[in-house]
Design an enzyme around this catalytic site. Sequence first.
Site, PDB file in Angstrom:
ATOM      1  N   CYS A 122       0.744  -1.008   0.236  1.00 56.92           N
ATOM      2  CA  CYS A 122       0.023   0.005  -0.175  1.00 56.92           C
ATOM      3  C   CYS A 122       1.007   1.348  -0.298  1.00 56.92           C
ATOM      4  CB  CYS A 122      -0.605   0.302   1.691  1.00 56.92           C
ATOM      5  SG  CYS A 122      -1.747   1.931   2.017  1.00 56.92           S
TER       6      CYS A 122
ATOM      7  N   TYR B 145      -6.093   6.432  -8.606  1.00 54.06           N
ATOM      8  CA  TYR B 145      -6.763   5.353  -8.735  1.00 54.06           C
ATOM      9  C   TYR B 145      -7.733   6.893  -9.043  1.00 54.06           C
ATOM     10  CZ  TYR B 145      -4.227   3.280  -4.275  1.00 54.06           C
ATOM     11  OH  TYR B 145      -3.213   2.866  -4.172  1.00 54.06           O
TER      12      TYR B 145
END
Length: 337
Positions: free
Chosen positions: A44, A175
Site C-alpha cells: 500500500c 486511483y
Amino acid sequence: MAYVNPAGEFTRDQRYIATRITADGRDGFPVETGRYRLVAARACPWANRAIIVRRLLGLEDALSMGVAGPTHDERSWTFDLDPGGRDPVLGIERLRDAFLARYPDYDKGITVPAIVDVPTGKVVTNDFAQITIDLSTEWREFHRPGAPELYPEKLREQIDEVNEGVFRDVNNGVYRAGFAGTQEAYEQAYQRLFARLDELSERLEGRRYLVGDTITEADVRLFTTLVRFDAVYHGHFKCNRNKLTEMPVLWAYARDLFQTPGFGDTIDFVHIKRHYYEVHRDINPRGIVPAGPDLAGWLSPHGRDRLGGRPFGDGTPPPPPRPAERVPAAHSAEPSR
C-alpha cells in the site's frame, strides 16, 4: 468486491479516525515507547509512507511494526505472513479486529496504515496523512540521533502546498483514473495526473528535492506513487501516456530517492503487484499478475548529485533495516544484496 464507480468519478472515502497520539496526550493517547504498534502493508502506498518515515526517524524501538499480507478481502487486511496467521504482538488474524475492539459498529474502511494501542488491542488512528506528520513532530523524544527534519517548521507552508496538489492529482489521481467508471471521468483524471507530473518535472529539473535542499515529507509522499507507477499504474490503472522511465527528470528523481537508505529498502515489488492485480478483480478479473517490468534500472546512476542538496540535512542516513524487517531479495530491485 467492486472498486470501479459505475456512475463515473471515483471518490475516496476520507472518513478516517482522527484521534492523534501526541506528546501531551491531549486525545487520551500520549506518546510512549513500546505502547503502540504500527500496522502496515508493503503493498500500500499510503502505508509505505509510514514505513519510510519510521525508518528515517529511527523509531523502530519505540514503535513496533506489524506487516499485513499483500491481499485482502472485503473484511480487511490479514496477517497471513505471520506464523499461524496472527500478528505476534496483537494476537489477531485481521486488522478489522482492532477496529471493532474500539468501535463495535465501525462502518468505514479498514485501512492501513493504522496504529493500535497494544494494551487494549484497540485501533487509535488510521489517519495516514496525520500519522507521518505526528511521527516527525510528536515523537521527537524517540527519534534516533541524526534523524532528519522531514517537516521543518520554516518549510511547512510550502510542504503542505506541494502535498495538496500531489495528493489530489498524483497520489489519488492514479486511483481516480483506475477506478473511473466512465470515459469522461477517466480522461479528466488522466489529464490532471499528467499535467501535475509535467509540473513536478519542471520543478525538479533544477532542484534535487521538492521543498528546500533536503528530503522532506513531500518527497516521501510523491515517491510512494512514483515507485509503483510502471509496475502498476501505467497498465492496471491506464495511466499510460508515459512510463516513469520515459519521464527523464522524474525517473532520475525517483531513482535518487530509491537509492537513499530508508526508501528503496522498504519496497516490495512482489507485494505491490500482487495487491493491485489480485485484489482489483473488477479491473483484472482473472487475477493474473504481470511478470514485469524489469527492475534493474532502479539501481542505475541518477546524476542528481550535481544539483547539490543534502539528503539528510545535518543528520545522517538510517542504519540498514533490521533482519526481521528486510524485504526479501527476490522481491526487491536489489537481488544481489
